[in-house]
Write a protein that holds these residues in place. Structure first.
Motif, short mmCIF file in Angstrom:
data_model
loop_
_atom_site.label_atom_id
_atom_site.label_comp_id
_atom_site.label_asym_id
_atom_site.label_seq_id
_atom_site.Cartn_x
_atom_site.Cartn_y
_atom_site.Cartn_z
N ASP A 23 0.84 -1.20 0.00
CA ASP A 23 0.00 0.00 0.00
C ASP A 23 0.88 1.26 0.00
OD1 ASP A 23 -2.37 1.53 0.32
OD2 ASP A 23 -1.96 1.68 2.46
N GLY A 46 -3.78 -1.51 -2.16
CA GLY A 46 -3.98 -1.36 -0.71
C GLY A 46 -5.44 -1.27 -0.30
N PHE A 99 -6.10 -11.04 2.59
CA PHE A 99 -6.80 -10.69 3.83
C PHE A 99 -8.32 -10.62 3.63
CE2 PHE A 99 -2.75 -8.11 3.70
CZ PHE A 99 -1.99 -9.00 4.44
N GLN A 119 -3.15 -14.33 -1.37
CA GLN A 119 -2.17 -14.47 -0.28
C GLN A 119 -2.90 -15.07 0.93
OE1 GLN A 119 1.60 -12.13 1.00
NE2 GLN A 119 -0.11 -10.78 1.35
N GLU A 143 7.02 -13.58 9.48
CA GLU A 143 8.20 -12.73 9.34
C GLU A 143 7.92 -11.52 8.46
OE1 GLU A 143 7.93 -15.98 8.86
OE2 GLU A 143 9.78 -17.07 9.26
N ALA A 144 6.84 -11.59 7.68
CA ALA A 144 6.52 -10.57 6.68
C ALA A 144 6.36 -9.18 7.29
CB ALA A 144 5.22 -10.95 5.97
N GLY A 145 6.73 -8.18 6.50
CA GLY A 145 6.40 -6.81 6.85
C GLY A 145 4.93 -6.57 6.62
N GLY A 146 4.35 -5.68 7.42
CA GLY A 146 2.93 -5.36 7.24
C GLY A 146 2.03 -6.40 7.87
N ALA A 173 6.33 -16.00 0.96
CA ALA A 173 6.47 -14.59 1.36
C ALA A 173 6.74 -14.51 2.85
CB ALA A 173 5.20 -13.82 1.03
N GLY A 174 7.58 -13.54 3.21
CA GLY A 174 7.81 -13.31 4.63
C GLY A 174 9.25 -13.56 5.03
N GLY A 175 10.02 -12.48 5.17
CA GLY A 175 11.38 -12.60 5.68
C GLY A 175 12.42 -12.91 4.62
N GLY A 196 8.39 -7.85 -0.15
CA GLY A 196 7.93 -6.51 0.18
C GLY A 196 9.07 -5.66 0.70
N TYR A 200 11.00 -2.29 -0.68
CA TYR A 200 10.77 -0.99 -0.04
C TYR A 200 12.07 -0.19 -0.07
CZ TYR A 200 8.62 2.08 3.60
OH TYR A 200 8.08 3.13 4.32
N ALA A 288 7.74 -2.80 8.02
CA ALA A 288 8.82 -3.61 7.46
C ALA A 288 8.89 -4.93 8.21
CB ALA A 288 10.15 -2.87 7.59
C1 FMN Z 1 5.26 -1.50 3.66
C2 FMN Z 1 4.41 -2.71 3.41
C3 FMN Z 1 3.10 -2.55 3.01
C4 FMN Z 1 2.32 -3.67 2.73
N1 FMN Z 1 1.05 -3.47 2.26
C5 FMN Z 1 0.35 -4.53 1.81
C6 FMN Z 1 -0.90 -4.34 1.14
O1 FMN Z 1 -1.38 -3.22 0.99
N2 FMN Z 1 -1.53 -5.43 0.66
C7 FMN Z 1 -1.00 -6.69 0.78
O2 FMN Z 1 -1.57 -7.64 0.29
N3 FMN Z 1 0.15 -6.91 1.46
C8 FMN Z 1 0.85 -5.86 1.94
N4 FMN Z 1 2.05 -6.08 2.57
C9 FMN Z 1 2.49 -7.47 2.83
C10 FMN Z 1 3.09 -8.08 1.57
O3 FMN Z 1 2.07 -8.49 0.69
C11 FMN Z 1 3.98 -9.31 1.83
O4 FMN Z 1 3.28 -10.33 2.43
C12 FMN Z 1 5.21 -9.02 2.66
O5 FMN Z 1 5.82 -7.81 2.32
C13 FMN Z 1 6.21 -10.16 2.50
O6 FMN Z 1 7.18 -10.13 3.49
P1 FMN Z 1 8.52 -9.27 3.42
O7 FMN Z 1 8.10 -7.87 3.74
O8 FMN Z 1 9.36 -9.89 4.46
O9 FMN Z 1 9.08 -9.41 2.03
C14 FMN Z 1 2.84 -4.98 2.89
C15 FMN Z 1 4.17 -5.12 3.30
C16 FMN Z 1 4.97 -4.02 3.56
C17 FMN Z 1 6.39 -4.23 3.98
#
Ligand code: FMN
Length: 328
Positions: A23, A46, A99, A119, A143-146, A173-175, A196, A200, A288
């Motif tokens: 987002d 988002g 989600f 997802q 582990e994922a951000g967000g 996804a995640g970490g 993600g 970033y 993050a």
């Molecule tokens: C700054 C940020 C914003 C995110 N916003 C969304 C979003 O709007 N929709 C979504 O499906 N996932 C969102 N995510 C989660 C990502 O889809 C994804 O699962 C995640 O970034 C993967 O883990 P990583 O950050 O370790 O690579 C966001 C992640 C971050 C870091």
């Protein structure tokens, strides 16, 4: 060099690397950069802001002739479903939903000729997505951000791979922030990765420079998952989803004191909104994930992809060679 998997085949891409639809952060520039570099950019629709979506999709169409996707937060899209018409009008190769139940949107997406990427954070969600006709599953670890849930990537990825049983590709996804992560995800049975946090901290991401610098400076262990930042910005998410962000002064002050935060929420929310407007990241969250531990610079997205694929390829090659060297 390329690593071919069922994911690269189904999406018609060169590298098994997807940009997470972050987002605000995954705007047209970053989405186009990832797609132009042979990955698959997914625009961060988002929560859904019509003006932003129209502007960024128009920019995206001008910046790339490569394939791209558009992502939405499903429970939020349900409040303004017409945004899906706008998204599909740009002829994306895929729509990613995260989600919430994808079923109400699945038919429209597939009738428009787009792939449905879902997802998920549990087997039950994966079954729901497969029932809806998902073409690709993203198994997201804690582990994922967000936003996300509680299962680790090393647990959830093979669980969803087994459940999908070769019917649809599963993306981890995640970490994941480097080639070791991609190689490990492939070993777990994933057909690629969705990143993600790593993207970033790229030149093309639409994040504040200070936020990117904080991601680079953060060490492994400097993030926390919880509900503090959602409470502080008065953006309540449905269970079981919580959010992961960098630990800052605000997180240190309130983590574990959510009841007290609730009791003073009006004052804290005002302070938080002001901090967001000022770009004060001691209070406002930098969203993050745990991959911050392996992120130390802010290169172009194409450099990130090249590095990750090169490193993963070498690791996988090394494994093949050492396996061949074993006595029969
Ligand atoms: C700054 C940020 C914003 C995110 N916003 C969304 C979003 O709007 N929709 C979504 O499906 N996932 C969102 N995510 C989660 C990502 O889809 C994804 O699962 C995640 O970034 C993967 O883990 P990583 O950050 O370790 O690579 C966001 C992640 C971050 C870091």
């Amino acid at each position: 060099m390329s690593i071919d998997t069922p994911l690269t085949s189904i999406l018609g891409i060169h590298h098994p690397i997807l940009l997470a639809p972050m987002d605000v952060i995954s705007g047209a520039r970053l989405t186009a950069a990832v797609s132009n570099a042979g990955g698959f950019g997914i625009l961060g629709g988002g929560y859904g802001d019509e003006t932003w979506l129209e502007r960024e999709t128009a920019k995206l169409k001008q910046s790339t002739s490569a394939r791209f996707g558009i992502g939405f937060i499903t429970w939020s899209l349900a409040r303004q479903p017409h945004l899906l018409d706008i998204a599909l009008g740009t002829r994306p190769h895929a729509i990613m939903l995260s989600f919430g139940d994808p079923k109400p949107f699945a038919r429209q997406i597939k009738d428009a000729g787009a792939l449905l990427i879902c997802q998920v954070q549990s087997e039950a969600m994966a079954e729901e997505a497969l029932d809806a006709g998902a073409d690709i599953l993203v198994a997201q670890g804690t582990e994922a951000g967000g936003h996300g849930a509680s299962r680790s990537t090393i647990d959830i990825v093979p669980a969803i791979v087994d459940l999908a049983a070769g019917h649809v590709p599963v993306v981890a996804a995640g970490g994941i922030g480097d080639g070791r992560g991609l190689a490990a995800a492939l070993m777990l049975g994933a057909a690629g990765v969705l990143l993600g946090t790593r993207f970033y901290a790229s030149l093309e991401a639409d994040g504040a420079e200070e936020a990117k610098k904080r991601i680079c400076a953060a060490k492994s262990g400097d993030t926390v998952r919880g509900i503090i930042f959602d409470m502080s910005r008065e953006n309540v998410w449905p269970a079981p989803f919580t959010g992961r962000c960098l630990i800052n002064d605000h997180a240190r002050r309130w983590q574990g004191r959510e009841v007290e935060l609730l009791q003073t929420i009006k004052m804290v929310a005002a302070e938080y909104a002001a901090a967001r407007a000022d770009g004060n990241f001691d209070i406002a969250a930098v969203i993050a994930g745990e991959a911050v531990g392996v992120i130390h610079d802010i290169p172009e997205a194409a450099v990130i992809i090249d590095r990750i694929v090169t490193e993963a390829d070498q690791l996988l090659l090394g494994r093949r060679n050492s396996a061949m060297a074993l006595p029969a």
